[in-house]
Scaffold this active site. Sequence first.
Site, PDB file in Angstrom:
ATOM      1  N   THR A 222       0.870  -1.182   0.000  1.00 45.48           N
ATOM      2  CA  THR A 222       0.000   0.000   0.000  1.00 45.48           C
ATOM      3  C   THR A 222       0.901   1.224   0.000  1.00 45.48           C
ATOM      4  O   THR A 222       1.971   1.204   0.597  1.00 45.48           O
ATOM      5  CB  THR A 222      -0.858  -0.004   1.279  1.00 45.48           C
ATOM      6  OG1 THR A 222      -1.802  -1.055   1.166  1.00 45.48           O
ATOM      7  CG2 THR A 222      -1.584   1.312   1.500  1.00 45.48           C
ATOM      8  N   ARG A 250     -15.107  -6.131  -0.454  1.00 41.48           N
ATOM      9  CA  ARG A 250     -14.444  -5.752   0.812  1.00 41.48           C
ATOM     10  C   ARG A 250     -13.721  -4.405   0.636  1.00 41.48           C
ATOM     11  O   ARG A 250     -13.017  -4.180  -0.337  1.00 41.48           O
ATOM     12  CB  ARG A 250     -13.445  -6.844   1.209  1.00 41.48           C
ATOM     13  CG  ARG A 250     -12.662  -6.538   2.498  1.00 41.48           C
ATOM     14  CD  ARG A 250     -11.333  -5.857   2.229  1.00 41.48           C
ATOM     15  NE  ARG A 250     -10.518  -5.725   3.431  1.00 41.48           N
ATOM     16  CZ  ARG A 250      -9.392  -5.015   3.486  1.00 41.48           C
ATOM     17  NH1 ARG A 250      -8.951  -4.377   2.432  1.00 41.48           N
ATOM     18  NH2 ARG A 250      -8.711  -4.939   4.595  1.00 41.48           N
ATOM     19  N   ASP A 253      -9.215   0.151   5.145  1.00 39.55           N
ATOM     20  CA  ASP A 253      -9.134   1.459   5.811  1.00 39.55           C
ATOM     21  C   ASP A 253      -8.655   2.567   4.872  1.00 39.55           C
ATOM     22  O   ASP A 253      -8.940   3.749   5.105  1.00 39.55           O
ATOM     23  CB  ASP A 253      -8.179   1.386   7.006  1.00 39.55           C
ATOM     24  CG  ASP A 253      -6.768   0.974   6.569  1.00 39.55           C
ATOM     25  OD1 ASP A 253      -6.652   0.013   5.772  1.00 39.55           O
ATOM     26  OD2 ASP A 253      -5.795   1.603   7.014  1.00 39.55           O
ATOM     27  N   THR A 273      -0.949   2.130   6.868  1.00 42.71           N
ATOM     28  CA  THR A 273      -0.886   0.874   6.118  1.00 42.71           C
ATOM     29  C   THR A 273      -0.895  -0.267   7.113  1.00 42.71           C
ATOM     30  O   THR A 273      -0.251  -0.191   8.155  1.00 42.71           O
ATOM     31  CB  THR A 273       0.368   0.795   5.229  1.00 42.71           C
ATOM     32  OG1 THR A 273       0.438  -0.533   4.670  1.00 42.71           O
ATOM     33  CG2 THR A 273       1.649   1.075   5.997  1.00 42.71           C
TER      34      THR A 273
END
Length: 360
Positions: A222, A250, A253, A273
């Site tokens: 990420t 899904r 965050d 992350t």
Amino acid sequence: MRSSRLFTSALLLGATALTPGNAAEPTMKKTFGLVIHGGAGVIVREKLSGEREVEYRAALEKARDAGYAVLAQGGSALDAVVAAIRPMEDSPLFNAGKGAVFNADGRCELDASIMDGRTLGAGAIAGAQRIRNPITAARAVMEKSPHVMFSGAGADRFAKELGLELVDNAYFQTQRRREELLKAKEKEKRERERKAALGVKGPAFATLDENDSLDREFKWGTVGCVALDQHGNLAAGTSTGGMTNKKFGRVGDAPIIGAGTYAANATCAVSATGHGEFFIRIGVARDIAAQMEYTGASVVAAAESTLEKIARLGGDGGVICIDKDGNIAMPFNSPGMYRAFRLSNGTSAVAIFSDEKGGK
Ligand code: ASP
């Protein structure tokens, strides 16, 4: 059992007085700079070949310096965040844009968000399948729509209507990520068989406590950036493919303002992350800013205490933060985190492993 050790990299700049000036002129900060991350997870020397390590360090440096160049020319923190994140989205090394991890259906679904600390404006996209540069789409949501988040086909449609570049989902898919999905699925199958042999009946999905096929072995990369510009404005952005083998729809965050991303000029900018299911429940990014706002905690103390909450829940990952005075924090409780920073006082670093202390 996940590690709860916390690795901290922080740099305190001490006093960063405002340059005295005419009130009519923009206030110029003495200190400016940025921090980036390229994901946290099981990143250890034994698993990362020398060649790969060199590639990661070069990619981090390139992204960081692209963002820094914007700041050095007097550009905005927002522009710097986008300038740093886009090359990481374009690089197959990171789990964002090209090289994003696969969901359980073998497709890439992308999440991203951005926040402007000056106005508290924010934009996000979740579960997009066709937007080449999700961070640019997140910014467009903030600047060109009345909304904060678009999801799924709606996110792709929004990007199309704005004329942003769309690609076929195959553009994002790489062999490395395909293999990670296969491994995750094998692990999931073994677990299902083990439970069946024990006669355990349960839902089709493992619960969060049981679900190790989503674990950090199969995903990292990420990307995120937090920046403070010469005008004293903060911004943060995060972009990801989420977690390998995530189920349909899904959302983690990263696109959630207050969880994966937050920025407010009064306090700090944060990009996270890690295992999103934990980061959402703690509201990580806002929790750090809120501690600073309510208790006067330093950015380092606030980031560490929020990450302790993640560890207590059983989650892992890290955050990068920069405060309004240019102090930075990069704590993580996973074995490694790709990270880099550069500040106008001349300090900079690129680091990966936990024993690097953020650089030098
Ligand atoms: N936080 C991201 C998610 O849960 C993944 C990561 O940062 O590695 O989707």
